[in-house]
Design a protein around this motif. Structure first.
Motif, PDB file in Angstrom:
ATOM      1  N   LEU A  39      56.756  74.958  -8.104  1.00 34.77           N
ATOM      2  CA  LEU A  39      56.796  73.533  -8.419  1.00 34.77           C
ATOM      3  C   LEU A  39      57.551  72.779  -7.334  1.00 34.77           C
ATOM      4  N   ASP A  40      57.024  71.640  -6.933  1.00 30.06           N
ATOM      5  CA  ASP A  40      57.763  70.787  -6.010  1.00 30.06           C
ATOM      6  C   ASP A  40      59.013  70.244  -6.708  1.00 30.06           C
ATOM      7  N   PRO A  41      60.066  69.954  -5.967  1.00 25.85           N
ATOM      8  CA  PRO A  41      61.269  69.374  -6.583  1.00 25.85           C
ATOM      9  C   PRO A  41      60.932  68.105  -7.356  1.00 25.85           C
ATOM     10  N   GLY A  42      61.421  68.044  -8.581  1.00 24.36           N
ATOM     11  CA  GLY A  42      61.173  66.880  -9.414  1.00 24.36           C
ATOM     12  C   GLY A  42      59.803  66.831 -10.047  1.00 24.36           C
ATOM     13  N   ALA A  43      59.022  67.917  -9.931  1.00 21.20           N
ATOM     14  CA  ALA A  43      57.670  67.920 -10.483  1.00 21.20           C
ATOM     15  C   ALA A  43      57.657  68.139 -11.993  1.00 21.20           C
ATOM     16  N   PHE A  44      58.798  68.525 -12.563  1.00 24.03           N
ATOM     17  CA  PHE A  44      58.905  68.725 -14.002  1.00 24.03           C
ATOM     18  C   PHE A  44      60.012  67.811 -14.519  1.00 24.03           C
ATOM     19  N   HIS A  45      59.678  66.988 -15.488  1.00 20.60           N
ATOM     20  CA  HIS A  45      60.645  66.042 -16.038  1.00 20.60           C
ATOM     21  C   HIS A  45      60.636  66.169 -17.561  1.00 20.60           C
ATOM     22  N   ALA A  46      61.758  65.870 -18.178  1.00 15.65           N
ATOM     23  CA  ALA A  46      61.857  65.955 -19.635  1.00 15.65           C
ATOM     24  C   ALA A  46      61.963  64.578 -20.266  1.00 15.65           C
ATOM     25  N   ALA A  47      61.237  64.392 -21.356  1.00 12.27           N
ATOM     26  CA  ALA A  47      61.465  63.230 -22.219  1.00 12.27           C
ATOM     27  C   ALA A  47      62.509  63.663 -23.241  1.00 12.27           C
ATOM     28  N   TYR A  48      63.754  63.330 -22.973  1.00  9.43           N
ATOM     29  CA  TYR A  48      64.878  63.825 -23.767  1.00  9.43           C
ATOM     30  C   TYR A  48      65.258  62.799 -24.836  1.00  9.43           C
ATOM     31  N   TYR A  49      65.258  63.240 -26.093  1.00  6.84           N
ATOM     32  CA  TYR A  49      65.508  62.296 -27.194  1.00  6.84           C
ATOM     33  C   TYR A  49      66.487  62.828 -28.240  1.00  6.84           C
ATOM     34  N   ALA A  50      67.099  63.989 -27.993  1.00  9.73           N
ATOM     35  CA  ALA A  50      67.915  64.643 -29.025  1.00  9.73           C
ATOM     36  C   ALA A  50      69.003  63.739 -29.572  1.00  9.73           C
ATOM     37  N   GLN A  51      69.589  62.900 -28.708  1.00  4.20           N
ATOM     38  CA  GLN A  51      70.676  62.028 -29.157  1.00  4.20           C
ATOM     39  C   GLN A  51      70.204  61.016 -30.189  1.00  4.20           C
ATOM     40  N   LEU A  52      68.925  60.714 -30.226  1.00  3.34           N
ATOM     41  CA  LEU A  52      68.392  59.715 -31.145  1.00  3.34           C
ATOM     42  C   LEU A  52      68.226  60.252 -32.562  1.00  3.34           C
ATOM     43  N   LEU A  53      68.203  61.573 -32.709  1.00  3.67           N
ATOM     44  CA  LEU A  53      68.086  62.187 -34.034  1.00  3.67           C
ATOM     45  C   LEU A  53      69.379  62.860 -34.475  1.00  3.67           C
ATOM     46  N   HIS A  54      70.380  62.846 -33.617  1.00  2.56           N
ATOM     47  CA  HIS A  54      71.637  63.532 -33.945  1.00  2.56           C
ATOM     48  C   HIS A  54      72.413  62.745 -34.999  1.00  2.56           C
ATOM     49  N   LEU A  55      72.794  63.430 -36.079  1.00  6.27           N
ATOM     50  CA  LEU A  55      73.477  62.764 -37.187  1.00  6.27           C
ATOM     51  C   LEU A  55      74.983  62.975 -37.164  1.00  6.27           C
ATOM     52  N   GLY A  56      75.487  63.617 -36.114  1.00 10.68           N
ATOM     53  CA  GLY A  56      76.926  63.818 -36.008  1.00 10.68           C
ATOM     54  C   GLY A  56      77.457  64.893 -36.925  1.00 10.68           C
ATOM     55  N   THR A  57      76.588  65.821 -37.356  1.00 15.64           N
ATOM     56  CA  THR A  57      77.040  66.894 -38.236  1.00 15.64           C
ATOM     57  C   THR A  57      77.909  67.862 -37.456  1.00 15.64           C
ATOM     58  N   THR A  58      78.814  68.520 -38.173  1.00 14.80           N
ATOM     59  CA  THR A  58      79.765  69.431 -37.550  1.00 14.80           C
ATOM     60  C   THR A  58      79.466  70.866 -37.933  1.00 14.80           C
TER      61      THR A  58
END
Length: 274
Positions: A39-58
């Motif tokens: 893969l060329d550098p930067g050819a793979f990118h993530a749509a990162y959304y975990a923080q939007l569903l995080h409920l702050g559970t411990t």
């Protein structure tokens, strides 16, 4: 360009990296390495959304009985879809929840209980309300990344396949290929019946999203999330379906799916094509 859309248990990338941008980069690098393709550098990118569903559970809140009511119902419905007998999923109060967790541990091992609690918490946060701000925000983040990166290919794992499927119906985007890994899209009651494709699209549930040229699905034979494993039975829009064996211990890990030769065989020609 490939964009990856992750599933559950990915908030840890943010906890380690400190920023959403760095978390997405770490996840993308991990997925790209698992593919084992040039893969060329930067050819793979993530749509990162975990923080939007995080409920702050411990820590210590991953027991089934500590889940919110919606996630508890989802757990019982999921276990039913996995084939648990009726006596496991019926009863007063929290009895079915305890029995469902026990049945999972007996069938898949004790680690499955914690995984199931995390899965139910995050999936319920996303699917419980079709009009929730969190759900819309997750789809908006996917749309933002697609518009910015203009990928030819999207690879979506687990809950990410649900997010991708909805996002691509709400706001169609031209793709040469959609690859779904370990997808729960067809899980009755838990996911399938709760899909929200946007106004005027509900009758198209199961079809390939508009502007997606090809859809390939891959499911491990022992993946307790990929239920039903024969996803084309509910989604005739799937063009190609593969069943693989990852091993029970890691039968839902994204990197194990990505390391399969079937995935390299599907994505390799896309990387070399003009």
């Amino acid at each position: 360009m490939i964009v990856g859309i992750h599933g559950i248990r990915c908030y840890r990338y943010l906890a380690r990296a400190g920023t959403v941008e760095l978390a997405g980069r770490a996840l993308a690098d991990e997925w790209a390495a698992a593919l084992g393709l040039p893969l060329d550098p930067g050819a793979f990118h993530a749509a990162y959304y975990a923080q939007l569903l995080h409920l702050g559970t411990t820590m210590g809140t991953d027991e089934a009985e500590h889940l919110p009511p919606g996630a508890q119902r989802l757990l019982v419905e999921w276990v039913s879809a996995l084939g648990a007998p009726a006596e496991v999923t019926m009863g007063p109060g929290t009895l079915p929840v305890r029995q469902a967790a026990g049945w999972l541990a007996e069938r898949f091992g004790t680690a499955a209980q914690r995984f199931a609690a995390q899965f139910c918490r995050e999936v319920d946060t996303y699917v419980s309300d079709p009009a929730s701000q969190r759900r819309a925000a997750v789809r908006d983040e996917v749309h933002r990344v697609l518009a910015e990166r203009r990928p030819r290919v999207v690879v979506a794992h687990s809950l990410g396949s649900v997010v991708a499927y909805e996002a691509l119906w709400h706001r169609p985007f031209a793709l040469d290929l959609l690859v779904t890994l370990g997808s729960p899209l067809g899980m009755p009651h838990v996911v399938f019946d709760r899909l929200a494709l946007g106004e005027g699209n509900e009758a198209h549930k199961g079809l390939r999203p508009p502007k997606v040229a090809r859809w390939v699905n891959i499911a491990d034979v022992g993946d307790m999330v990929a239920v039903p494993r024969d996803l084309p039975g509910r989604f005739p829009g799937i063009d190609e379906h593969h069943e693989v064996t990852l091993g029970l211990v890691a039968s839902h890990k994204a990197t194990r799916y990505l390391a399969r030769p079937e995935v390299a065989g599907i994505l390799g020609p896309m990387l070399s094509a003009p």
